[in-house]
Design a protein around this motif. Structure first.
Motif: not given
Length: 217
Positions: A177, A145-146, A142-143, A171-172, A137, A155, A168
């Motif tokens: 996100y 995954y985008r 995360l970037k 983080y999101f 995470t 997610i 996290s």
């Protein structure tokens, strides 16, 4: 999660038609692998694969990719998949087991795969400060995954670890996100149809509340 070496894992996986050791060959073409236009959902760090297998049984109109870096773990996962599908009188035709390092996940998937749902279940919390960038995470991941998730993707993240969960959340948000739902006690929330992983049951039996959030791209 650590797992002992399974000498039988790689030979069995080599004979498994739904095991992929070189996922880059299907980058942007995962619907071709499944041979249909059904939506694809992805679980990263899938461990023993029981979650994805149960999802695939419950949702036959979707395809599921269970991804992990360890072939020994995926070997155990293949046996679980075979067992779960056999118990339901089905052949595993809507699931794929993929060996891939998440650090290189961008080589395995692209925007052309149209993945709108991703699961991160009980990943390694990496509590030491110098190791936190390895978290699934972490903002950089995360970037990443985008780049292959759809514009309306979700997610779903579950963990037993308080620090990982609280950090996290940040983080999101840092990765752009939007958190649409959050609970620090999943089993006493309004969430229904939750599929419990092996870790989830173990931690829950120990009285540890399960933390859960849903984040949209």
């Amino acid at each position: 999660m650590r797992i002992r070496k399974k000498k039988w894992a790689e030979p069995e996986l080599a004979e498994c038609r739904y095991y992929i050791n070189e996922p880059e060959q299907y980058r942007g073409r995962w619907k071709e692998f499944f041979g249909n236009e059904k939506p694809i959902e992805l679980e990263i760090g899938c461990g023993k694969c029981t979650f994805s297998a149960e999802k695939a049984i419950r949702d036959p109109d979707k395809n599921f990719i269970a991804l992990d870096i360890k072939s020994d773990m995926l070997g155990v996962g293949r046996r679980n998949v075979e067992r779960i599908f056999a118990e339901n009188d089905r052949s595993p035709d809507n699931i794929a087991l993929v060996r891939c390092n998440v650090e290189q996940i961008d080589k395995a998937f692209s925007a052309d795969d149209h993945i709108a749902v991703m699961y991160i279940n009980f990943c390694n919390p990496w509590p030491r400060e110098k190791h936190k960038k390895r978290r699934l995470t972490y903002p950089r991941k995360l970037k990443m995954y985008r780049d292959f998730l759809t514009e309306d993707a979700v997610i779903y993240f579950k963990t037993d670890d308080d620090e990982l969960f609280e950090e996290s959340i940040g983080y999101f948000e840092q990765a752009g996100y939007t958190i649409r739902f959050i609970t620090r006690d999943l089993h006493h929330s309004e969430v229904r149809d939750n599929i419990m992983t092996e870790h989830e049951k173990m931690f829950s039996d120990e009285g540890i509340p399960i933390k859960y959030l849903e984040a949209t791209v």
